[in-house]
Design an enzyme around this catalytic site. Structure first.
Site, mmCIF file in Angstrom:
data_model
loop_
_atom_site.group_PDB
_atom_site.id
_atom_site.type_symbol
_atom_site.label_atom_id
_atom_site.label_comp_id
_atom_site.label_asym_id
_atom_site.label_seq_id
_atom_site.Cartn_x
_atom_site.Cartn_y
_atom_site.Cartn_z
ATOM 1 N N PRO A 1 8.478 -46.099 54.132
ATOM 2 C CA PRO A 1 9.753 -46.804 54.316
ATOM 3 C C PRO A 1 10.724 -45.981 55.164
ATOM 4 O O PRO A 1 10.622 -44.753 55.203
ATOM 5 C CB PRO A 1 10.302 -46.933 52.884
ATOM 6 C CG PRO A 1 9.225 -46.472 51.951
ATOM 7 C CD PRO A 1 8.323 -45.568 52.768
ATOM 8 N N TYR B 1 11.781 -31.823 53.065
ATOM 9 C CA TYR B 1 11.419 -33.196 52.661
ATOM 10 C C TYR B 1 10.390 -33.770 53.646
ATOM 11 O O TYR B 1 9.372 -34.347 53.235
ATOM 12 C CB TYR B 1 12.684 -34.064 52.634
ATOM 13 C CG TYR B 1 12.438 -35.514 52.245
ATOM 14 C CD1 TYR B 1 12.270 -35.873 50.913
ATOM 15 C CD2 TYR B 1 12.396 -36.519 53.213
ATOM 16 C CE1 TYR B 1 12.060 -37.205 50.544
ATOM 17 C CE2 TYR B 1 12.188 -37.846 52.858
ATOM 18 C CZ TYR B 1 12.023 -38.188 51.524
ATOM 19 O OH TYR B 1 11.804 -39.508 51.180
ATOM 20 N N SER C 1 7.354 -41.708 53.711
ATOM 21 C CA SER C 1 8.658 -41.903 54.357
ATOM 22 C C SER C 1 8.460 -41.892 55.872
ATOM 23 O O SER C 1 7.503 -41.292 56.373
ATOM 24 C CB SER C 1 9.592 -40.752 53.960
ATOM 25 O OG SER C 1 10.653 -40.613 54.878
HETATM 26 N N1 LIG Z 1 15.733 -43.820 49.370
HETATM 27 C C1 LIG Z 1 15.254 -43.613 50.594
HETATM 28 O O1 LIG Z 1 16.004 -43.577 51.589
HETATM 29 C C2 LIG Z 1 13.777 -43.451 50.797
HETATM 30 C C3 LIG Z 1 13.263 -43.602 52.105
HETATM 31 C C4 LIG Z 1 11.894 -43.443 52.311
HETATM 32 C C5 LIG Z 1 11.069 -43.148 51.244
HETATM 33 N N2 LIG Z 1 11.597 -43.013 49.988
HETATM 34 C C6 LIG Z 1 10.676 -42.662 48.894
HETATM 35 O O2 LIG Z 1 10.680 -43.705 47.938
HETATM 36 C C7 LIG Z 1 10.316 -43.168 46.651
HETATM 37 C C8 LIG Z 1 11.281 -43.678 45.596
HETATM 38 O O3 LIG Z 1 12.563 -43.113 45.849
HETATM 39 P P1 LIG Z 1 13.938 -43.855 45.520
HETATM 40 O O4 LIG Z 1 14.646 -44.047 46.790
HETATM 41 O O5 LIG Z 1 13.715 -45.014 44.629
HETATM 42 O O6 LIG Z 1 14.675 -42.674 44.740
HETATM 43 P P2 LIG Z 1 15.438 -42.652 43.336
HETATM 44 O O7 LIG Z 1 16.219 -43.886 43.140
HETATM 45 O O8 LIG Z 1 16.141 -41.341 43.296
HETATM 46 O O9 LIG Z 1 14.224 -42.637 42.287
HETATM 47 C C9 LIG Z 1 13.334 -41.566 42.214
HETATM 48 C C10 LIG Z 1 12.401 -41.775 41.045
HETATM 49 O O10 LIG Z 1 11.511 -40.636 40.959
HETATM 50 C C11 LIG Z 1 11.570 -40.136 39.643
HETATM 51 N N3 LIG Z 1 11.362 -38.686 39.573
HETATM 52 C C12 LIG Z 1 11.954 -37.702 40.311
HETATM 53 N N4 LIG Z 1 11.541 -36.499 39.909
HETATM 54 C C13 LIG Z 1 10.677 -36.724 38.897
HETATM 55 C C14 LIG Z 1 9.910 -35.866 38.057
HETATM 56 N N5 LIG Z 1 9.957 -34.521 38.171
HETATM 57 N N6 LIG Z 1 9.103 -36.424 37.123
HETATM 58 C C15 LIG Z 1 9.053 -37.767 36.979
HETATM 59 N N7 LIG Z 1 9.750 -38.632 37.733
HETATM 60 C C16 LIG Z 1 10.558 -38.114 38.675
HETATM 61 C C17 LIG Z 1 12.967 -40.471 39.147
HETATM 62 O O11 LIG Z 1 12.950 -40.433 37.740
HETATM 63 P P3 LIG Z 1 14.270 -40.048 36.898
HETATM 64 O O12 LIG Z 1 14.965 -41.357 36.651
HETATM 65 O O13 LIG Z 1 13.710 -39.462 35.663
HETATM 66 O O14 LIG Z 1 15.063 -39.078 37.737
HETATM 67 C C18 LIG Z 1 13.124 -41.872 39.707
HETATM 68 O O15 LIG Z 1 12.463 -42.804 38.885
HETATM 69 C C19 LIG Z 1 10.317 -41.639 46.807
HETATM 70 O O16 LIG Z 1 8.998 -41.173 46.946
HETATM 71 C C20 LIG Z 1 11.096 -41.435 48.107
HETATM 72 O O17 LIG Z 1 10.757 -40.229 48.754
HETATM 73 C C21 LIG Z 1 12.918 -43.166 49.735
#
Ligand SMILES: NC(=O)c1ccc[n+]([C@@H]2O[C@H](COP(=O)([O-])OP(=O)(O)OC[C@H]3O[C@@H](n4cnc5c(N)ncnc54)[C@H](OP(=O)(O)O)[C@@H]3O)[C@@H](O)[C@H]2O)c1
Length: 266
Positions: free
Chosen positions: A179, A149, A136
Protein backbone atom coordinates in the site's frame (compact mmCIF):
# COMPACT_ATOMS: atom_id res chain seq x y z
CA UNK A 1 -8.36 -17.59 -3.93
CA UNK A 2 -11.54 -18.75 -2.26
CA UNK A 3 -12.36 -16.49 0.71
CA UNK A 4 -15.78 -17.94 1.47
CA UNK A 5 -15.16 -20.21 4.46
CA UNK A 6 -11.41 -19.45 4.40
CA UNK A 7 -9.96 -19.61 7.91
CA UNK A 8 -7.67 -16.62 8.33
CA UNK A 9 -5.11 -15.56 10.93
CA UNK A 10 -4.75 -11.76 10.75
CA UNK A 11 -2.02 -10.05 12.77
CA UNK A 12 -2.26 -6.35 13.62
CA UNK A 13 -6.05 -6.68 13.59
CA UNK A 14 -6.49 -3.93 16.18
CA UNK A 15 -4.85 -1.32 13.93
CA UNK A 16 -6.30 0.98 11.30
CA UNK A 17 -5.84 -1.28 8.29
CA UNK A 18 -6.22 -4.52 10.30
CA UNK A 19 -9.66 -3.65 11.57
CA UNK A 20 -10.93 -2.63 8.12
CA UNK A 21 -9.40 -5.75 6.60
CA UNK A 22 -10.97 -8.01 9.23
CA UNK A 23 -14.40 -6.56 8.42
CA UNK A 24 -13.90 -6.83 4.65
CA UNK A 25 -12.68 -10.44 4.89
CA UNK A 26 -15.64 -11.35 7.12
CA UNK A 27 -17.97 -9.75 4.55
CA UNK A 28 -16.36 -11.97 1.90
CA UNK A 29 -17.34 -15.02 3.98
CA UNK A 30 -14.08 -15.77 5.83
CA UNK A 31 -13.76 -16.88 9.47
CA UNK A 32 -11.18 -14.84 11.36
CA UNK A 33 -8.65 -15.44 14.08
CA UNK A 34 -7.53 -11.92 14.98
CA UNK A 35 -4.24 -11.21 16.75
CA UNK A 36 -3.05 -8.11 18.58
CA UNK A 37 -1.89 -6.84 21.96
CA UNK A 38 -4.92 -4.76 22.99
CA UNK A 39 -7.43 -7.10 24.66
CA UNK A 40 -10.42 -4.68 24.83
CA UNK A 41 -9.95 -3.76 21.15
CA UNK A 42 -9.66 -7.44 20.18
CA UNK A 43 -12.84 -8.29 22.10
CA UNK A 44 -14.77 -5.38 20.57
CA UNK A 45 -13.72 -6.28 17.04
CA UNK A 46 -14.29 -10.00 17.56
CA UNK A 47 -17.86 -9.30 18.71
CA UNK A 48 -18.62 -7.64 15.35
CA UNK A 49 -17.13 -10.42 13.22
CA UNK A 50 -19.68 -13.14 13.93
CA UNK A 51 -19.82 -16.27 16.04
CA UNK A 52 -17.08 -18.11 14.14
CA UNK A 53 -14.34 -15.59 14.95
CA UNK A 54 -11.70 -15.90 17.67
CA UNK A 55 -8.86 -13.79 19.01
CA UNK A 56 -5.39 -14.23 20.46
CA UNK A 57 -3.48 -11.64 22.47
CA UNK A 58 0.19 -11.74 21.57
CA UNK A 59 3.24 -9.57 21.04
CA UNK A 60 4.75 -10.73 17.72
CA UNK A 61 8.24 -9.65 18.80
CA UNK A 62 8.33 -12.08 21.74
CA UNK A 63 8.91 -15.86 21.53
CA UNK A 64 5.91 -16.54 23.78
CA UNK A 65 3.80 -14.32 21.52
CA UNK A 66 4.78 -16.30 18.42
CA UNK A 67 4.08 -19.57 20.30
CA UNK A 68 0.64 -18.33 21.40
CA UNK A 69 -0.28 -17.32 17.85
CA UNK A 70 0.95 -20.60 16.33
CA UNK A 71 -1.01 -22.65 18.88
CA UNK A 72 -4.18 -20.62 18.34
CA UNK A 73 -3.76 -20.80 14.55
CA UNK A 74 -3.60 -24.59 14.56
CA UNK A 75 -6.55 -24.83 16.92
CA UNK A 76 -8.50 -22.48 14.63
CA UNK A 77 -7.51 -24.61 11.63
CA UNK A 78 -6.26 -21.67 9.56
CA UNK A 79 -5.46 -21.99 5.88
CA UNK A 80 -4.48 -18.35 5.32
CA UNK A 81 -1.91 -16.27 7.22
CA UNK A 82 -1.94 -12.50 6.85
CA UNK A 83 1.15 -10.77 8.26
CA UNK A 84 -0.16 -7.24 8.75
CA UNK A 85 1.19 -6.10 12.16
CA UNK A 86 3.71 -3.33 11.69
CA UNK A 87 5.14 -0.13 13.11
CA UNK A 88 6.57 3.01 11.51
CA UNK A 89 9.46 5.30 12.36
CA UNK A 90 9.96 8.67 10.70
CA UNK A 91 13.19 10.58 11.25
CA UNK A 92 16.73 10.97 10.00
CA UNK A 93 18.62 7.71 10.33
CA UNK A 94 21.52 9.11 12.35
CA UNK A 95 19.06 10.55 14.86
CA UNK A 96 17.16 7.31 15.50
CA UNK A 97 18.19 5.22 18.46
CA UNK A 98 19.10 1.58 17.99
CA UNK A 99 16.27 0.12 20.15
CA UNK A 100 13.77 1.83 17.84
CA UNK A 101 15.44 0.31 14.79
CA UNK A 102 15.63 -3.12 16.42
CA UNK A 103 11.91 -2.98 17.23
CA UNK A 104 11.16 -2.06 13.60
CA UNK A 105 13.14 -5.05 12.33
CA UNK A 106 11.59 -7.37 14.92
CA UNK A 107 8.02 -6.30 14.16
CA UNK A 108 8.04 -5.66 10.40
CA UNK A 109 10.47 -8.32 9.19
CA UNK A 110 11.54 -10.91 11.77
CA UNK A 111 8.01 -11.57 13.08
CA UNK A 112 6.42 -12.31 9.67
CA UNK A 113 9.41 -14.52 8.78
CA UNK A 114 9.15 -16.39 12.08
CA UNK A 115 5.37 -16.83 11.98
CA UNK A 116 5.55 -18.03 8.39
CA UNK A 117 8.27 -20.56 9.16
CA UNK A 118 6.45 -21.86 12.23
CA UNK A 119 3.17 -22.24 10.33
CA UNK A 120 4.52 -23.59 7.02
CA UNK A 121 4.24 -27.29 7.98
CA UNK A 122 0.64 -26.66 9.06
CA UNK A 123 -0.21 -24.73 5.89
CA UNK A 124 1.37 -27.46 3.76
CA UNK A 125 -1.03 -29.95 5.32
CA UNK A 126 -4.10 -27.90 4.30
CA UNK A 127 -5.71 -28.59 0.91
CA UNK A 128 -5.45 -24.88 -0.08
CA UNK A 129 -3.32 -22.28 1.66
CA UNK A 130 -1.82 -18.82 1.31
CA UNK A 131 0.53 -16.40 3.03
CA UNK A 132 -0.13 -12.69 2.58
CA UNK A 133 2.48 -10.11 3.61
CA UNK A 134 1.53 -6.45 3.97
CA UNK A 135 4.52 -4.40 2.85
CA UNK A 136 4.66 -0.81 1.69
CA UNK A 137 5.45 1.36 -1.32
CA UNK A 138 8.67 2.14 0.60
CA UNK A 139 9.70 -1.51 0.13
CA UNK A 140 10.08 -0.78 -3.59
CA UNK A 141 10.75 2.96 -3.45
CA UNK A 142 12.97 3.28 -0.37
CA UNK A 143 12.58 6.82 0.94
CA UNK A 144 14.62 9.43 2.80
CA UNK A 145 13.35 9.93 6.34
CA UNK A 146 12.18 6.31 6.44
CA UNK A 147 15.51 4.49 6.07
CA UNK A 148 15.01 1.72 8.64
CA UNK A 149 11.30 1.32 7.83
CA UNK A 150 12.09 1.08 4.09
CA UNK A 151 14.77 -1.53 4.82
CA UNK A 152 12.28 -3.72 6.73
CA UNK A 153 9.67 -3.43 3.98
CA UNK A 154 12.22 -4.10 1.21
CA UNK A 155 13.25 -7.14 3.24
CA UNK A 156 9.64 -8.27 3.46
CA UNK A 157 9.25 -7.88 -0.30
CA UNK A 158 12.38 -9.98 -0.90
CA UNK A 159 11.18 -12.57 1.60
CA UNK A 160 7.76 -12.79 -0.10
CA UNK A 161 9.16 -13.13 -3.60
CA UNK A 162 11.87 -15.67 -2.73
CA UNK A 163 9.44 -17.77 -0.69
CA UNK A 164 6.90 -17.70 -3.54
CA UNK A 165 9.60 -19.02 -5.87
CA UNK A 166 10.63 -21.71 -3.37
CA UNK A 167 7.01 -22.82 -2.95
CA UNK A 168 6.25 -22.77 -6.68
CA UNK A 169 5.82 -26.56 -6.75
CA UNK A 170 3.42 -26.48 -3.78
CA UNK A 171 -0.19 -25.39 -3.41
CA UNK A 172 0.75 -22.45 -1.15
CA UNK A 173 0.32 -19.00 -2.67
CA UNK A 174 2.55 -16.18 -1.40
CA UNK A 175 1.08 -12.72 -1.87
CA UNK A 176 2.82 -9.38 -1.34
CA UNK A 177 0.73 -6.22 -0.97
CA UNK A 178 2.37 -2.79 -1.08
CA UNK A 179 0.00 0.00 0.00
CA UNK A 180 0.92 3.67 -0.29
CA UNK A 181 0.14 5.97 2.68
CA UNK A 182 -3.01 5.03 4.61
CA UNK A 183 -4.94 7.20 7.10
CA UNK A 184 -4.11 5.22 10.25
CA UNK A 185 -2.47 5.88 13.63
CA UNK A 186 0.80 4.44 12.24
CA UNK A 187 1.47 7.87 10.75
CA UNK A 188 2.47 10.50 13.28
CA UNK A 189 1.33 14.14 12.93
CA UNK A 190 4.82 14.88 11.46
CA UNK A 191 4.33 12.23 8.75
CA UNK A 192 0.86 13.54 7.95
CA UNK A 193 2.26 17.08 7.70
CA UNK A 194 5.04 15.84 5.39
CA UNK A 195 2.52 13.99 3.22
CA UNK A 196 0.41 17.13 2.90
CA UNK A 197 3.52 19.17 2.05
CA UNK A 198 4.67 16.67 -0.61
CA UNK A 199 1.10 16.19 -1.87
CA UNK A 200 1.41 12.47 -1.17
CA UNK A 201 -1.99 10.81 -1.49
CA UNK A 202 -3.28 8.84 1.50
CA UNK A 203 -5.94 6.14 1.19
CA UNK A 204 -8.67 5.22 3.63
CA UNK A 205 -8.20 1.87 5.43
CA UNK A 206 -11.53 0.70 3.96
CA UNK A 207 -10.34 1.36 0.38
CA UNK A 208 -7.06 -0.49 1.00
CA UNK A 209 -8.89 -3.40 2.65
CA UNK A 210 -11.19 -3.67 -0.40
CA UNK A 211 -8.17 -3.61 -2.74
CA UNK A 212 -6.51 -6.41 -0.76
CA UNK A 213 -9.62 -8.59 -0.77
CA UNK A 214 -10.10 -8.06 -4.51
CA UNK A 215 -6.45 -8.97 -5.13
CA UNK A 216 -6.87 -12.21 -3.17
CA UNK A 217 -10.13 -13.09 -4.93
CA UNK A 218 -8.43 -12.57 -8.31
CA UNK A 219 -5.42 -14.71 -7.32
CA UNK A 220 -3.05 -11.70 -7.56
CA UNK A 221 0.43 -12.25 -6.17
CA UNK A 222 1.90 -8.71 -6.22
CA UNK A 223 -0.15 -5.59 -5.75
CA UNK A 224 1.09 -2.01 -5.54
CA UNK A 225 -1.82 0.10 -4.39
CA UNK A 226 -2.05 3.56 -5.97
CA UNK A 227 -0.75 5.50 -8.93
CA UNK A 228 1.86 7.04 -9.44
CA UNK A 229 3.36 4.87 -6.64
CA UNK A 230 3.06 1.76 -8.87
CA UNK A 231 4.95 3.59 -11.62
CA UNK A 232 7.71 4.73 -9.23
CA UNK A 233 8.12 1.15 -7.96
CA UNK A 234 8.77 0.10 -11.55
CA UNK A 235 11.02 3.11 -12.21
CA UNK A 236 13.12 2.44 -9.11
CA UNK A 237 13.76 -1.06 -10.48
CA UNK A 238 14.96 0.07 -13.89
CA UNK A 239 16.44 3.52 -13.22
CA UNK A 240 17.07 4.10 -9.50
CA UNK A 241 19.18 7.17 -10.33
CA UNK A 242 16.05 8.97 -11.54
CA UNK A 243 14.33 8.20 -8.24
CA UNK A 244 17.46 9.35 -6.32
CA UNK A 245 17.14 12.65 -8.17
CA UNK A 246 13.41 12.96 -7.51
CA UNK A 247 13.73 12.22 -3.77
CA UNK A 248 16.70 14.63 -3.49
CA UNK A 249 14.34 17.44 -4.49
CA UNK A 250 12.10 16.55 -1.54
CA UNK A 251 14.96 16.31 0.98
CA UNK A 252 14.65 19.86 2.41
CA UNK A 253 10.98 19.24 3.25
CA UNK A 254 11.75 15.79 4.68
CA UNK A 255 14.50 17.26 6.88
CA UNK A 256 12.27 20.11 8.00
CA UNK A 257 9.48 17.76 9.12
CA UNK A 258 11.92 15.22 10.58
CA UNK A 259 13.41 17.96 12.77
CA UNK A 260 10.01 18.32 14.48
CA UNK A 261 9.96 14.59 15.32
CA UNK A 262 11.11 13.82 18.83
CA UNK A 263 14.42 11.96 18.61
CA UNK A 264 14.10 8.21 18.79
CA UNK A 265 10.30 8.19 18.94
CA UNK A 266 8.88 5.31 16.86
N1 LIG B 1 -0.43 3.51 7.52
C1 LIG B 1 0.33 3.59 6.43
O1 LIG B 1 0.58 4.68 5.89
C2 LIG B 1 0.85 2.33 5.80
C3 LIG B 1 1.32 2.40 4.47
C4 LIG B 1 1.83 1.24 3.88
C5 LIG B 1 1.86 0.06 4.59
N2 LIG B 1 1.39 0.03 5.88
C6 LIG B 1 1.48 -1.25 6.61
O2 LIG B 1 0.18 -1.67 6.95
C7 LIG B 1 0.25 -2.51 8.12
C8 LIG B 1 -0.81 -2.09 9.12
O3 LIG B 1 -0.47 -0.80 9.61
P1 LIG B 1 -1.55 0.29 10.06
O4 LIG B 1 -1.39 1.45 9.17
O5 LIG B 1 -2.89 -0.32 10.21
O6 LIG B 1 -0.93 0.69 11.47
P2 LIG B 1 -1.60 0.80 12.92
O7 LIG B 1 -2.95 1.39 12.83
O8 LIG B 1 -0.58 1.47 13.77
O9 LIG B 1 -1.74 -0.73 13.36
C9 LIG B 1 -0.62 -1.54 13.56
C10 LIG B 1 -1.06 -2.87 14.11
O10 LIG B 1 0.12 -3.68 14.35
C11 LIG B 1 0.06 -4.15 15.68
N3 LIG B 1 1.38 -4.32 16.29
C12 LIG B 1 2.43 -3.44 16.31
N4 LIG B 1 3.45 -3.94 17.02
C13 LIG B 1 3.04 -5.15 17.45
C14 LIG B 1 3.65 -6.16 18.24
N5 LIG B 1 4.90 -6.03 18.74
N6 LIG B 1 2.96 -7.30 18.48
C15 LIG B 1 1.71 -7.45 18.01
N7 LIG B 1 1.07 -6.54 17.26
C16 LIG B 1 1.73 -5.40 16.99
C17 LIG B 1 -0.72 -3.09 16.44
O11 LIG B 1 -1.22 -3.69 17.62
P3 LIG B 1 -1.46 -2.82 18.96
O12 LIG B 1 -2.88 -2.33 18.85
O13 LIG B 1 -1.29 -3.82 20.03
O14 LIG B 1 -0.43 -1.72 18.96
C18 LIG B 1 -1.80 -2.77 15.43
O15 LIG B 1 -2.82 -3.74 15.48
C19 LIG B 1 1.69 -2.39 8.65
O16 LIG B 1 2.43 -3.52 8.26
C20 LIG B 1 2.20 -1.14 7.94
O17 LIG B 1 3.61 -1.14 7.80
C21 LIG B 1 0.89 1.12 6.50
Amino acid sequence: MQLTNARILLTGATGGLGEALARELARAGAQLLIAGRDVPKLAALSATLGAGSASVRADVTRPEGIAAIVGAAQEFNINLLINNAGIGAFGLYDEQNWPTIEQLIATNLAAPMQLTQALLPWLKSRPAAAIVNVGSTFGSVPFAGFVAYSATKAGLRGFSQSLRRELADSHIAVVHIAPRAIDTPLNTPEVNALNRDLKTASDSPADVARAIVTTLQKNGKERHIGFPERFFAWLNGVAPGLVDHGVAGKLPAIKRHASTTQKGRP
